[in-house]
Enzyme design. Structure first.
Site, short mmCIF file in Angstrom:
data_model
loop_
_atom_site.label_atom_id
_atom_site.label_comp_id
_atom_site.label_asym_id
_atom_site.label_seq_id
_atom_site.Cartn_x
_atom_site.Cartn_y
_atom_site.Cartn_z
N SER A 166 -27.65 -20.00 68.00
CA SER A 166 -27.54 -18.55 68.11
C SER A 166 -27.98 -17.93 66.79
O SER A 166 -27.82 -18.55 65.73
CB SER A 166 -26.10 -18.14 68.40
OG SER A 166 -25.92 -16.74 68.28
N TYR A 176 -17.17 -18.54 66.15
CA TYR A 176 -18.39 -18.75 66.94
C TYR A 176 -19.60 -18.89 66.02
O TYR A 176 -20.41 -19.81 66.18
CB TYR A 176 -18.59 -17.57 67.90
CG TYR A 176 -19.81 -17.73 68.78
CD1 TYR A 176 -19.76 -18.49 69.93
CD2 TYR A 176 -21.02 -17.12 68.45
CE1 TYR A 176 -20.88 -18.64 70.75
CE2 TYR A 176 -22.14 -17.25 69.25
CZ TYR A 176 -22.06 -18.03 70.40
OH TYR A 176 -23.18 -18.19 71.18
#
Length: 253
Positions: A150, A163
């Site tokens: 990501s 995350y």
């Protein structure tokens, strides 16, 4: 959309019942590959999507397993390899934000040890365990691994600090595994930006953000699937890299 002839190729896609994973499974299957789709046990979308794709004449199989379960993963990967008589490409796509709304970095009380453990177990250890279970077959086929990271792992500001940290670690692991498994297996990652899908965590400002990036839109799952296909079917001299696929979002950061 690029294309490739993947006849006789064998692919395992984790977290493949929706979003980027499903788009990737569909693209690879339509390119001629056999595809095993993994997702959570009990997720009705897994058998429904496999049935739909099989009805279209595609060679697709379901392998449910929980990416947070150390016991589930080796047997799932072994079963997938057995069904297809080998493995050419592993797509480590399964992941979780473990929250339905973004958590600010200073909201430490919401990022408990249990929260961190859930994210790291799925996003990092899940990919590690799948790779460990699949590497022998991938070496035999001289195949490739693509991990779904990501842009949060590069610039932060994802759904939570945990995350972002998990994706940064996945990017690092991608490079480490490329060193470890070359020349037999290439290992790369993609770093998606905005994704127009039913992701568990929703961002209130996604529309405004999409309008501010150079390509003026959120990424569709198919945009990311195309990058996966490139890194598996082509990219013969690329390994250890994380390809940012974000429409130019990070250019202004």
């Amino acid at each position: 959309m690029i294309s490739a002839d993947l006849t006789n190729k064998r692919v395992l896609v984790t977290g493949g019942a929706s979003g980027i994973g499903l788009a990737t499974a569909v693209l690879f299957a339509k390119s001629g590959a056999q595809v095993v789709i993994n997702d959570l046990p009990g997720n009705p979308e897994l058998p429904a999507q496999v049935e739909r794709l099989c009805s279209e004449g595609l060679s697709v199989f379901a392998e449910p397993a929980d990416m947070s379960s150390e016991a589930d993963i080796p047997s799932m990967v072994a079963s997938a390899i057995s069904q297809m008589n080998g493995l050419d490409y592993l797509i480590n796509n399964a992941g979780t934000p473990a929250t339905k709304a973004p958590i600010p970095a200073d909201a430490l009380e919401k990022q408990t040890t249990e929260f961190w453990e859930k994210i790291l177990t799925v996003n990092l250890l899940g990919a590690f365990r799948c790779t460990t279970a699949a590497i022998k077959a991938l070496k035999e086929s001289r195949g490739a691994i693509v991990n779904t990271a990501s842009i949060a792992g590069i610039v932060g500001a994802g759904s939570s600090t945990a995350y972002s940290a998990s994706k940064a670690a996945l990017i690092n692991m991608t490079a480490e595994h490329a060193r470890a498994f070359g020349p037999d297996v290439r290992v790369n990652a993609i770093a998606p930006g905005l994704v127009q899908s039913n992701w568990e965590c929703s961002f209130d400002d996604q529309g405004a953000t999409a309008n501010s990036i150079p390509l003026r839109r959120s990424g569709q799952p198919e945009d990311y699937a195309e990058a996966m296909l490139f890194l598996c079917a082509g990219a013969a001299y690329i390994t250890g890299q994380t390809i940012v696929v974000d429409g130019g979002l990070t250019l202004g950061r």
